[in-house]
Write an enzyme that holds these catalytic residues in place. Structure first.
Site, mmCIF file in Angstrom:
data_model
loop_
_atom_site.group_PDB
_atom_site.id
_atom_site.type_symbol
_atom_site.label_atom_id
_atom_site.label_comp_id
_atom_site.label_asym_id
_atom_site.label_seq_id
_atom_site.Cartn_x
_atom_site.Cartn_y
_atom_site.Cartn_z
ATOM 1 N N HIS A 111 0.843 -1.185 0.000
ATOM 2 C CA HIS A 111 0.000 0.000 0.000
ATOM 3 C C HIS A 111 0.887 1.247 0.000
ATOM 4 O O HIS A 111 1.237 1.786 1.050
ATOM 5 C CB HIS A 111 -0.882 -0.087 1.259
ATOM 6 C CG HIS A 111 -1.695 1.123 1.521
ATOM 7 N ND1 HIS A 111 -2.084 1.520 2.760
ATOM 8 C CD2 HIS A 111 -2.187 2.040 0.687
ATOM 9 C CE1 HIS A 111 -2.779 2.625 2.693
ATOM 10 N NE2 HIS A 111 -2.854 2.965 1.440
ATOM 11 N N ARG A 132 -0.662 -1.022 -4.365
ATOM 12 C CA ARG A 132 -1.816 -0.131 -4.433
ATOM 13 C C ARG A 132 -1.313 1.302 -4.266
ATOM 14 O O ARG A 132 -0.497 1.575 -3.370
ATOM 15 C CB ARG A 132 -2.782 -0.486 -3.300
ATOM 16 C CG ARG A 132 -4.095 0.261 -3.372
ATOM 17 C CD ARG A 132 -5.003 -0.098 -2.208
ATOM 18 N NE ARG A 132 -4.728 0.733 -1.055
ATOM 19 C CZ ARG A 132 -5.603 0.975 -0.073
ATOM 20 N NH1 ARG A 132 -6.798 0.416 -0.105
ATOM 21 N NH2 ARG A 132 -5.285 1.727 0.947
ATOM 22 N N TYR A 174 -8.368 9.700 1.838
ATOM 23 C CA TYR A 174 -8.382 8.279 2.194
ATOM 24 C C TYR A 174 -7.109 7.604 1.690
ATOM 25 O O TYR A 174 -6.699 7.814 0.545
ATOM 26 C CB TYR A 174 -9.602 7.541 1.588
ATOM 27 C CG TYR A 174 -9.360 6.067 1.696
ATOM 28 C CD1 TYR A 174 -9.508 5.434 2.918
ATOM 29 C CD2 TYR A 174 -8.844 5.343 0.629
ATOM 30 C CE1 TYR A 174 -9.172 4.108 3.077
ATOM 31 C CE2 TYR A 174 -8.507 4.015 0.771
ATOM 32 C CZ TYR A 174 -8.679 3.402 1.999
ATOM 33 O OH TYR A 174 -8.314 2.102 2.161
ATOM 34 N N HIS A 188 -9.479 -8.701 1.301
ATOM 35 C CA HIS A 188 -9.120 -7.552 2.107
ATOM 36 C C HIS A 188 -8.090 -7.983 3.152
ATOM 37 O O HIS A 188 -8.233 -9.030 3.765
ATOM 38 C CB HIS A 188 -10.421 -7.096 2.795
ATOM 39 C CG HIS A 188 -10.354 -5.810 3.497
ATOM 40 N ND1 HIS A 188 -11.195 -5.519 4.548
ATOM 41 C CD2 HIS A 188 -9.600 -4.715 3.322
ATOM 42 C CE1 HIS A 188 -10.958 -4.289 4.976
ATOM 43 N NE2 HIS A 188 -9.993 -3.777 4.250
ATOM 44 N N TRP A 193 -17.698 7.617 3.171
ATOM 45 C CA TRP A 193 -16.281 7.657 3.534
ATOM 46 C C TRP A 193 -15.567 6.475 2.959
ATOM 47 O O TRP A 193 -15.402 5.734 2.460
ATOM 48 C CB TRP A 193 -16.065 7.641 5.043
ATOM 49 C CG TRP A 193 -14.599 7.655 5.349
ATOM 50 C CD1 TRP A 193 -13.760 8.724 5.304
ATOM 51 C CD2 TRP A 193 -13.778 6.529 5.684
ATOM 52 N NE1 TRP A 193 -12.476 8.354 5.600
ATOM 53 C CE2 TRP A 193 -12.461 6.998 5.821
ATOM 54 C CE3 TRP A 193 -14.029 5.152 5.864
ATOM 55 C CZ2 TRP A 193 -11.384 6.175 6.146
ATOM 56 C CZ3 TRP A 193 -12.980 4.335 6.178
ATOM 57 C CH2 TRP A 193 -11.657 4.836 6.332
ATOM 58 N N ASP A 233 -7.681 2.293 -4.945
ATOM 59 C CA ASP A 233 -8.923 2.127 -4.177
ATOM 60 C C ASP A 233 -9.674 3.463 -4.170
ATOM 61 O O ASP A 233 -9.181 4.453 -3.623
ATOM 62 C CB ASP A 233 -8.547 1.712 -2.746
ATOM 63 C CG ASP A 233 -9.743 1.315 -1.899
ATOM 64 O OD1 ASP A 233 -10.883 1.549 -2.336
ATOM 65 O OD2 ASP A 233 -9.527 0.773 -0.791
ATOM 66 N N GLU A 236 -4.412 -8.648 -0.332
ATOM 67 C CA GLU A 236 -3.896 -7.410 0.258
ATOM 68 C C GLU A 236 -3.069 -7.743 1.497
ATOM 69 O O GLU A 236 -3.430 -8.609 2.282
ATOM 70 C CB GLU A 236 -5.067 -6.499 0.668
ATOM 71 C CG GLU A 236 -4.595 -5.208 1.313
ATOM 72 C CD GLU A 236 -5.744 -4.265 1.691
ATOM 73 O OE1 GLU A 236 -6.908 -4.697 1.625
ATOM 74 O OE2 GLU A 236 -5.454 -3.119 2.039
ATOM 75 N N ARG A 262 -13.618 -9.118 -3.015
ATOM 76 C CA ARG A 262 -12.659 -8.830 -1.947
ATOM 77 C C ARG A 262 -13.168 -9.180 -0.552
ATOM 78 O O ARG A 262 -12.698 -8.655 0.449
ATOM 79 C CB ARG A 262 -12.227 -7.361 -2.011
ATOM 80 C CG ARG A 262 -11.521 -6.998 -3.302
ATOM 81 C CD ARG A 262 -10.769 -5.697 -3.214
ATOM 82 N NE ARG A 262 -9.708 -5.765 -2.254
ATOM 83 C CZ ARG A 262 -9.738 -5.240 -1.033
ATOM 84 N NH1 ARG A 262 -10.797 -4.592 -0.607
ATOM 85 N NH2 ARG A 262 -8.716 -5.360 -0.226
ATOM 86 N N HIS A 267 -12.568 3.759 -2.719
ATOM 87 C CA HIS A 267 -13.209 3.727 -1.406
ATOM 88 C C HIS A 267 -14.657 4.228 -1.424
ATOM 89 O O HIS A 267 -15.058 5.071 -0.624
ATOM 90 C CB HIS A 267 -12.371 4.508 -0.378
ATOM 91 C CG HIS A 267 -12.335 3.835 0.964
ATOM 92 N ND1 HIS A 267 -13.094 4.251 2.023
ATOM 93 C CD2 HIS A 267 -11.659 2.764 1.402
ATOM 94 C CE1 HIS A 267 -12.876 3.474 3.065
ATOM 95 N NE2 HIS A 267 -12.007 2.554 2.706
ATOM 96 N N GLU A 285 -10.625 -0.417 -7.207
ATOM 97 C CA GLU A 285 -11.361 -1.010 -6.085
ATOM 98 C C GLU A 285 -12.489 -0.100 -5.599
ATOM 99 O O GLU A 285 -12.321 1.121 -5.560
ATOM 100 C CB GLU A 285 -10.360 -1.254 -4.958
ATOM 101 C CG GLU A 285 -10.960 -1.769 -3.678
ATOM 102 C CD GLU A 285 -9.864 -2.046 -2.657
ATOM 103 O OE1 GLU A 285 -8.726 -2.353 -3.056
ATOM 104 O OE2 GLU A 285 -10.150 -1.948 -1.459
ATOM 105 N N GLU A 298 -14.945 -5.637 0.329
ATOM 106 C CA GLU A 298 -14.422 -5.666 1.703
ATOM 107 C C GLU A 298 -15.518 -5.432 2.738
ATOM 108 O O GLU A 298 -15.371 -5.846 3.879
ATOM 109 C CB GLU A 298 -13.273 -4.671 1.875
ATOM 110 C CG GLU A 298 -13.688 -3.215 1.761
ATOM 111 C CD GLU A 298 -12.500 -2.262 1.832
ATOM 112 O OE1 GLU A 298 -11.466 -2.546 1.200
ATOM 113 O OE2 GLU A 298 -12.618 -1.237 2.509
HETATM 114 O O1 KDG Z 1 -11.582 -0.371 8.456
HETATM 115 C C1 KDG Z 1 -11.622 0.138 7.168
HETATM 116 C C2 KDG Z 1 -10.390 -0.298 6.403
HETATM 117 O O2 KDG Z 1 -10.216 -1.671 6.486
HETATM 118 C C3 KDG Z 1 -10.460 0.101 4.956
HETATM 119 O O3 KDG Z 1 -10.585 1.486 4.875
HETATM 120 C C4 KDG Z 1 -9.200 -0.347 4.242
HETATM 121 O O4 KDG Z 1 -10.229 0.021 2.115
HETATM 122 C C5 KDG Z 1 -9.378 -0.513 2.780
HETATM 123 C C6 KDG Z 1 -8.444 -1.408 2.086
HETATM 124 O O5 KDG Z 1 -8.679 -1.671 0.910
HETATM 125 O O6 KDG Z 1 -7.493 -1.856 2.724
HETATM 126 MG MG MG Z 2 -10.486 -0.946 0.196
#
Ligand code: KDG
Ligand code: MG
Length: 404
Positions: free
Chosen positions: A124, A149, A161, A314, A404, A212, A341, A285, A214, A238, A264
């Protein structure tokens, strides 16, 4: 024979962040561990386990994994949801651990044995500026990663994020009362393709790149982003949209060939069956801990295999080493593994959960210890009491609540 369950204990510990772990013990003295961590809602799962699940486990035959799963799922009446499914996951994972230890085999052997030599993982890389990001990607490449990532700060936004203070791990749960971040889809869509372009240009065609979003876009915005990213050949984009609306992915699919990954926050196959059967995604995921354990994740991945959808579990730091180990056993065994991941845990977390999985050459290896190959040092865990921490919330620049 491991025999009947005689003890079931829920351990909450915070070696840097909160983890909830279920420890089961059988009459033959075999113990099994299951992760029950749900970021920002840890005590809800702990209470669900302690109040409603643990009393039903004592005296139960530890060998009956499927029957116990069905008992906890069908028997709850109020099925599905992250709290219920994380609690079921913890029991299921602990029972697989016990079965492996009873048989003297690592769990992946019980799942059919190896389908590959190791589990390829992605790291990451993140940074505020493009230069920071390039430096971080280089660091992961030096560490041996084959997939990275990429998350970057967005000019004009104070926090973004995926961009954190620590380099090898990222912890978004930062305050007891959720902190508030500001989001702008316009700023994000204008900036992100330029970052991926630079990374692809610097690192060449072989490094696998991921990003990601998100859950922040609408389907047509996601389609636009997917199309803008096509020249940089991502392994996946993602969570482009909030995924309650499975049909939303049809629109994205019509417009872009950038592969899509999601899942996730899914808890059961019912959250993704349409995404899978209509081939609206490329990677699912879902994780062991939030989707009902090894038993149910395997069921999701079996459906996915029929439709050429691969796994991408995840593996953020808010899933404990118990979940990571369980994921690796599944990853090693299933035919349709995609990518795993891997966000590293802190040293304190690794000390509380000693484990046999190891990283080498861009891959994780679960090891060959019987069961999952993870332990819980309860004495050490007790030195790290629970600390309330919530995930942030997001508002648009005009104050409107956003995802979020
Ligand atoms: O608790 C939330 C996280 O696990 C998340 O924000 C992490 O999106 C995430 C990822 O892909 O690792
Ligand atoms: Mg994610």
């Amino acid at each position: 024979m491991a025999g009947r369950i005689v003890d079931a204990r829920v351990v909450v510990t915070c070696p840097g962040r909160n983890f909830v772990t279920l420890r089961l013990e059988t009459e033959d003295g075999i113990t099994g561990l299951g992760d029950a961590t749900l970021n920002g809602r840890e005590l809800a799962v702990a209470a669900y386990l302690t109040e409603h699940v643990v009393p039903t486990l004592i005296g139960r035959d530890s060998a009956r994994i499927e029957d116990t799963w069905q008992y906890l799922y069908r028997g709850a009446y109020w099925r599905r949801g992250p709290v219920t499914m994380s609690a079921i996951a913890a029991v299921d994972t602990a029972l697989w651990d016990i079965k492996g230890k009873t048989a003297g085999l690592p769990v992946y052997q019980l799942l059919g044995g190896r389908s590959r030599d190791g589990v390829t993982v992605y790291g990451h890389a993140n940074g505020e500026t493009v230069e920071d990001v390039l430096g971080e990607v280089a660091r992961y490449v030096d560490l041996g990663y084959r997939a990275v990532r990429v998350q970057a700060g967005i000019p004009g936004l104070t926090t973004t994020y995926g961009v954190g203070r620590d380099r090898l791990f990222y912890e978004p749960a930062d305050a007891a009362i959720p902190s508030e971040a500001t989001w702008s889809t316009e700023r994000y869509l204008a900036h992100v393709p330029t970052v991926l372009a630079r990374v692809r240009q610097e690192f060449g065609p072989e490094l696998r790149l991921l990003h990601d979003a998100h859950h922040r876009l609408t389907p047509i915005e996601a389609a636009r982003l997917g199309r803008a990213l096509e020249p940089f050949a991502l392994t996946w984009l993602e969570d482009p949209v909030p995924a309650e609306l499975q049909e939303g992915f049809r629109l994205i699919r019509q417009h872009t060939t950038t592969p899509l990954a999601v899942g996730e926050v899914f808890n059961t196959v019912w959250d993704c069956h349409r995404l899978i059967t209509e081939q609206l995604i490329d990677y699912v995921r879902t994780t062991v801990v939030h989707a009902g354990g090894i038993t149910h994740l395997r069921r999701i991945l079996d459906l996915a295999a029929l439709h050429q959808v691969r796994s991408g579990s995840h593996g953020a730091t808010d899933l404990s080493p118990v979940c990571m180990a369980a994921a690796l056993h599944v990853d090693l065994a299933v035919p349709n593994f995609g990518l795993q991941e891997y966000m590293r845990h802190t040293e304190a977390t690794d000390a509380v959960f000693p484990h046999s999985y190891r990283f080498a050459d861009g891959q994780l290896h679960p090891g060959d210890e019987p069961g999952l190959g993870v332990d819980l040092d309860e004495e050490l865990a007790a030195r790290y009491p629970y600390r309330p921490a919530s995930l942030p919330v997001n508002r648009l620049e005009d104050g409107t609540m956003h995802d979020w």
